[in-house]
Design a protein around this motif. Sequence first.
Motif, PDB file in Angstrom:
ATOM      1  N   GLY A 168      -7.392   1.352  11.099  1.00  0.00           N
ATOM      2  CA  GLY A 168      -6.176   0.636  11.463  1.00  0.00           C
ATOM      3  C   GLY A 168      -5.005   1.577  11.497  1.00  0.00           C
ATOM      4  N   ALA A 169      -3.903   1.090  12.074  1.00  0.00           N
ATOM      5  CA  ALA A 169      -2.722   1.922  12.221  1.00  0.00           C
ATOM      6  C   ALA A 169      -1.887   1.887  10.951  1.00  0.00           C
ATOM      7  CB  ALA A 169      -1.893   1.429  13.402  1.00  0.00           C
ATOM      8  N   GLY A 173       2.429   7.057  13.379  1.00  0.00           N
ATOM      9  CA  GLY A 173       1.280   7.746  13.954  1.00  0.00           C
ATOM     10  C   GLY A 173       0.170   8.047  12.965  1.00  0.00           C
ATOM     11  N   TYR A 175      -2.832   6.937  10.325  1.00  0.00           N
ATOM     12  CA  TYR A 175      -3.822   5.874  10.504  1.00  0.00           C
ATOM     13  C   TYR A 175      -4.880   5.961   9.420  1.00  0.00           C
ATOM     14  CZ  TYR A 175      -6.308   9.840  12.429  1.00  0.00           C
ATOM     15  OH  TYR A 175      -6.891  11.070  12.595  1.00  0.00           O
TER      16      TYR A 175
END
Lengths: 264, 582
Positions: A168-169, A173, A175
Motif C-alpha cells: 500500500g501507499a 512516495g 510505500y
Amino acid sequence: MKFLAARRRSPIVASALLVGALAVVGGGYAALGSVQPAEAALAVGSQTQVEKGEQLYLEGCSSCHGLKGEGTASGPTLVGVGAASVSFQVSTGRMPLAAPGAQAPAKAENPYSEDDIAAMAAFVATLGPGPAIPTAEQLDYASADEAYGGELFRINCAQCHQAAGQGGALTQGKYAPSLMDATPQVIYEAMLTGPQNMPVFSDAQLPTEDKQAITAYIMGLQEASSMGGLNLGRFGPVTEGVFLATAIFAALIAAAVWIGIKSR
Amino acid sequence: MTTTSPVEKAGGATATYVDERVGSNKFLSRNLGKVFPDHWSFMLGEIALYSFIVVLLTGVFLTLWFKPSMAEVVYDGSYVPLKGVMMSEAYDSALNISFDVRGGLLLRQMHHWSALIFIAAMAVHMFRVFFTGAFRKPREFNWLIGVGLTTFGLLAGFSGYSLPDDLLSGTGLQIARGIVQAVPVVGTWAAFLLFDGEFPGTEFISRLYGVHILLIPGLILALVTIHLMLVWTQKHTQFPGPGRTNDNVVGYPLLPVYMAKAGGFFFIVFGIIALVGGLVTINPIWIFGPYMPDQVSAGSQPDWYIGFLDGALRVMPNWETIIPGVGWTISWNIFIPALVVPGIIFTVLGLYPFIEAWVTGDKREHNLLDRPRNAPTRTAFGMMAITFYVLLWVGGANDIIAVAFDLSINSIIWFLRFALIIVPPIVFVVTRRTCLSLQRRDREKLLHGYESGRILRLPHGEFIEVHQPLSEKDLAVITAKHDYVPLPAPDKADADGVRNKKYRAQMLRHRLSEFFYGVNVPKPSAAEIEAGQHHAAHDAELEAPLHEYEDDDQIRTFHGGVLHHPGMPETNAEQLEQEHRS
C-alpha cells in the motif's frame, strides 16, 4: 609394488594424481560446505569473517554509513542495527542503494553472495548489540496457527501492507511493499528490525510464536488459490471497477450494438 | 389463405376464453403493435433493467442463508485461515454462503457484479439521455425518476456492501458514520440514532438489512414501473432520419420484433453476468477478515459508484472550525466533500431539465433527439461534469494509483486539488469548440456536399476535389437541426416609462440564453442547401468518366485521379502522336 614402481614415472601419473587430489579436496569441500549454513549462524563473529565483512563494508557501504558505521548525512548509523538488519537490507537488494529516493526499493539482482552478506552482518554486529539473524527453528512456521496469524496480521500489518498483502501507499512516495514474494526469513527480519518506514516488532511485542503465526498467514496468502476465479490482482474494488468499465461493458455494449443493428 | 391450423385454432380459442373474462384483446391489440425505434444506445436502459432482475433473483437466494446479526460467534466453517476466529454472525453466514452453500459463491458474485452493472448501466443510460436531450419536454418527470433510481441504486449498493461485516464493510460504515456526524447541529444525535449508540454497536447490520432487502428494492421497483409506464405512454424518442418527425415513431412493432430483441438481450445480459460471476472474483470477503473497529486495511475502497465521494473526501484539505465559546466543531473537511459536493451534484442533475428550459425559453415538445453537437453548450457542460466526476474517482483510487504507478500519494492529491478546478473548464471549452467545428462541417456538407477525398485534374489543368451530394439519410439527419434564437434582452422600462421590476432576472436569463445558443453555427436556408447539393451532384457528374475508366480492366500508364474523357490521350506518347496527327 613392482607394478606401481614400474609406472611411477609414467607421464600419466602426474595428471592422475592431480585429478585424484582435486576430487578429494573438492568433494570434501562440497560435503562439508553443505552443512556450513548452520555452523555459519553460530560462527558469526569469527575473526576472519568479521575481517572480510569489514573489508566489504568499507568498499560498499562506508561512503554513506561512515568508516566505522557512525553514519553520515546520507546514511544512518549502523551501530546497534544488528546482523538481521544487514541480512534483510542486503539480501533483498535494498542495499547498497542505487539512487537516493523516497525509499530503497527491493531489487532482484544482488551483488553479494550469501557468504558476503553473512560476513557484513557479522561485522555490523560487532559495532553494537542488535537483533541477530533468526535461526532455522525461529523461522520454522510449520506448526504455527494460521488463523491466529491472520488476526495478528490484520491488527499489525494490514493497515500498510493491505489485507491481502499486496502492499500500500504511504506518504511522499514511500510505500509498504507487496508481501507476495517475501520469504519467511525476510518477513521475520523485517519484523525484528523495522526497515525503512516499518515499525520494529520486537519479541516483547510479538514473541517468536506470533511472528511464526504471521509468517504462516502470509505464506498462506502467497499460496492461496483464488476461490472466486480471476483475482484481479487482489487490489479490491478499484480493479473490480476497472474490469467492470472495460471488459464487462465492452461485452454488454457490443451485444447492444449487435442487436441494434438494422436487420437487412 | 383461410385455412386455420389446429394450433391457431387452439390459440384463438384461448384468447377468446381469456378475453371474455378479462377483456384483454382490446388492450393487447392496442399495445402489441406499438412501435419502438431502433438504436443501440436505446438498449442501455435495458441493461440496467435486466441486471436489476438478476440482482433481485440472486438476492432472494442469498437471503435464504444470510443472517443479519452482529452476535459474536466462532468460525467453524471450511475456510482454514479463519478457523476459530471470533466474528459476527453476519460475516460467518456470508463465509458460509461463499464456502459451504452449494453454488453460494457463484450467486454471491453474480449478485455483486450485477449490482455494479445495474448502477453503471443507469449511469451510461443517463449520459445517453442527457447528451441527446431526451430529458426535454415532455419527459422531465421521467428524468427526475431516473435521478431517483440512480440515487436509490447507490443506496442499495452501499447498504449491500456494508452487510457482510467484513473489514471493508465496516471501514465503509465507519466513514458513513463520520459523514452523518459532520452534519451541522444534529450530526452527533443522528449518528447515535442510526447506530443505536456508539460505533459499531450491535443493531446496525440488522437495521441495514431491512433497508437493503425490502425498502430500497421496493422503491426501485415502484420507480422502475412508473419509469417504464411513462416511456410507454409518452412513446420513445428517436434520432432524426428520413421520414422521422417530431410526431411519429419509426421502428418495429413490439410483437414480434421487440419481444424477440428484448427477450434475447435479457438472456445475453444474464449470461454475461453468470459468466463473470463464475470466472472473476469480486469482494473476496474471506481475505479481508471480520470487521474489528481497531483494524483497517490499506487500499480500502468503496465500490465504484461511491468512489467519487471517497475521492472528494481524500482530496479535501483538512479544514475545521471550532466555534469559540461553545466549542462546537464544524468539520469542513468532511462536510464539504461528503455532503455539499454530492448535494450540488444531485441537485443540479435533478433540476437540469428545468434549468435548461428556463434558460432557453424552449417550450416545444421534443420527440426527436438532439445530436450532441447541435447543443454544444449542453454537451460541453455534460463533459465538464463527467470530467469532474472522473477526477474525483481518481482521487478515490489515489493509493492504488500511487502503488501501481510508483507515484507519491501527496503529489496525486495536490495535482487533483488543482485539476478539479482547472481541468473541467478546459474540457468545457474544448468540447464546445469541437461541437461547433462539427456543426461547421455539417454546414459545409449541406452547402457543398461531402468531400469524397478524390482529387481531379480537369482537362485545362485545374485540380478540384470532388464533392458528392449527401445521401437521403445524411440529409435528413443534418437538416433536422433546429436553430434556436437566444432570448431577447429585456427593456429597463416599457413604452410608458414604467420600470420593469423583473429586469434583473430577465437580464440574467437573456445572458444565459446568449451563452447557451449564441455560439451556434446557423443552418443554411433550404434554397442554399438545394443549390449546394445540386453543385455537388454536378461535381460528381464530372467525375463519372473516371469511374467508367476505373471499371476498365486494362492497365493504363496514367490513371491516378486524372480525368479522362473518352478519346483523350492516356500516355505522353499517345498525346504526342495525337498532336502530330492534328
